[in-house]
Design an enzyme around this catalytic site. Structure first.
Site, PDB file in Angstrom:
ATOM      1  N   ASP A  61      -0.964   8.527  54.242  1.00  0.00           N
ATOM      2  CA  ASP A  61       0.172   7.607  54.203  1.00  0.00           C
ATOM      3  C   ASP A  61       1.484   8.309  54.530  1.00  0.00           C
ATOM      4  OD1 ASP A  61      -1.548   5.607  53.574  1.00  0.00           O
ATOM      5  OD2 ASP A  61      -0.860   5.316  51.517  1.00  0.00           O
ATOM      6  N   ASP A 136      10.622   3.082  50.942  1.00  0.00           N
ATOM      7  CA  ASP A 136      11.652   2.968  49.917  1.00  0.00           C
ATOM      8  C   ASP A 136      12.830   3.901  50.173  1.00  0.00           C
ATOM      9  OD1 ASP A 136      10.758   5.557  49.152  1.00  0.00           O
ATOM     10  OD2 ASP A 136       9.405   4.750  47.654  1.00  0.00           O
ATOM     11  N   SER A 177       3.890   2.596  45.688  1.00  0.00           N
ATOM     12  CA  SER A 177       4.170   4.034  45.723  1.00  0.00           C
ATOM     13  C   SER A 177       4.946   4.448  44.470  1.00  0.00           C
ATOM     14  CB  SER A 177       4.933   4.352  47.010  1.00  0.00           C
ATOM     15  OG  SER A 177       5.102   5.739  47.177  1.00  0.00           O
ATOM     16  N   ASN A 179       7.562   3.275  43.153  1.00  0.00           N
ATOM     17  CA  ASN A 179       7.924   2.105  42.364  1.00  0.00           C
ATOM     18  C   ASN A 179       6.853   1.785  41.331  1.00  0.00           C
ATOM     19  OD1 ASN A 179       9.215  -0.727  41.950  1.00  0.00           O
ATOM     20  ND2 ASN A 179       7.156  -1.209  42.662  1.00  0.00           N
TER      21      ASN A 179
END
Length: 278
Positions: A61, A136, A177, A179
Site C-alpha cells: 500500500d 490522509d 489506516s 485513522n
C-alpha cells in the site's frame, strides 16, 4: 487494454524478478509493457509513456500511495500487486496474478474512482505550500514529549481547540489506516466523505467528525505555552512533512483530482475488512 506501465518497489521485488515475469507475460498476451524504475530516485511527477492505459504498482500500500502522489492529474487507472502485508490498496495477491493479467488484457474489469484531499498551508496570510493526498494528512507534534494546540474550524465555524498529539484528516480510502488505529470510523472507499480524528486528545469528549465532500476544514497551530514557540509537522500520505509554526493555517478540502483504481474481483468491502482485520 494493451498498454501497461509497471512501477515496482525494488525493496520488495528483489532484482525485479516478479516485475520481469509480469512484463514477459503481458508481452506474450500481445500487450505493450514498460517498466518505470525510478521509484526511489526522486519525488517528481512520473513520466508516463504515451498511450498507457493501466499502471501496475508492484509492492504494498505504501508503494501505491507514493505512486499515486506522483501521478496526480494523469487519470490513468492503477492496480496494485500485493507484496506487502495488509494490502487494502494493493489487493491482487500472487496466486491471483495469472488470471488478473488475462482479465486486464481481455477488458474484464471495473473502474473505481477514489476521492483525494487538497491541503493549502498559509503563513502570515500568504499561501506557502500545497499538497494532495489519497490517504490522509497528519498534523503531529514535532517535539517528542509535548502536546500541541490546534484550533479547528469547519466552514468557518469553530468547533474545537484540541490539546493533543495531533489530528488526522483522511479520505474513505485512508480510514482503514492511521485513522483506524487512532479510533476513527471506517468508511467505504467509494463514499465521498472525509474524517477528522484527533490523536490522543487530552479530553474526555473529543471524537472523530465525519464531513461532507463540500466541507472545508481550517486548522490553526496555537501557541499554548508562554515563552515557548510551538512547532508541528504536517505530512501528506506519510511523506516527508512540512514544519508548521504558531499562527500557520492549514485548509483541507476535497481535491478536484481523483485516483482511479481497477477492480478485477467482485468482492465486497465488508468481506475485505473481515479478511484483513479480523
Amino acid at each position: 487494454m494493451k498498454n501497461f506501465l509497471l512501477i515496482p518497489n525494488r525493496q520488495k521485488d528483489t532484482g525485479l524478478a516478479l516485475t520481469g515475469h509480469i512484463r514477459d507475460t503481458l508481452i506474450e498476451m500481445g500487450a505493450v509493457c514498460h517498466i518505470y524504475d525510478g521509484y526511489y530516485n526522486d519525488v517528481s511527477p512520473i513520466q508516463v509513456p504515451e498511450n498507457t492505459e493501466c499502471i501496475l504498482v508492484i509492492g504494498g500500500d505504501g508503494t501505491i500511495l507514493a505512486a499515486a502522489g506522483r501521478l496526480v492529474g494523469q487519470n490513468i487507472p492503477l492496480l496494485g500487486i500485493n507484496l506487502g502485508t495488509l494490502g487494502f490498496l494493493a489487493d491482487v495477491d500472487l496466486k491471483e496474478l495469472p488470471e488478473t493479467l488475462r482479465d486486464l488484457v481481455e477488458d474484464r474489469y471495473e473502474l473505481e474512482k477514489r476521492m483525494m484531499l487538497r491541503c493549502n498551508i498559509y503563513r502570515n496570510g500568504e499561501r506557502s505550500g500545497s499538497f494532495t493526498a489519497l490517504n490522509d494528512f497528519v498534523i503531529s507534534r514535532r517535539s517528542f514529549s509535548r502536546m500541541i494546540g490546534l484550533s479547528v474550524e469547519i466552514n468557518d465555524v469553530r468547533i474545537e481547540q484540541y490539546h493533543a498529539d495531533g489530528v488526522i484528516i483522511c479520505t474513505p480510502t485512508g480510514s482503514t489506516s492511521y485513522n483506524l488505529s487512532a479510533g476513527g470510523p471506517i468508511i467505504n472507499p467509494t463514499c465521498r466523505n472525509f474524517v477528522l480524528t484527533p490523536i490522543c486528545p487530552h479530553s474526555l469528549a473529543s471524537r472523530s467528525v465525519v464531513l461532507d465532500k463540500k466541507d472545508v476544514i481550517t486548522i490553526t497551530l496555537d501557541n499554548i505555552r508562554q515563552g515557548q514557540r510551538e512547532e508541528a509537522v504536517i505530512s501528506p500520505d506519510g511523506r516527508e512533512g512540512v514544519v508548521l509554526r504558531p499562527g500557520d493555517q492549514v485548509k483541507i478540502y476535497k481535491a478536484r483530482e481523483s485516483t482511479p483504481f481497477i477492480k478485477v474481483k467482485d468482492v465486497s468491502f465488508m468481506k475485505i475488512l473481515k479478511e484483513k482485520l479480523l
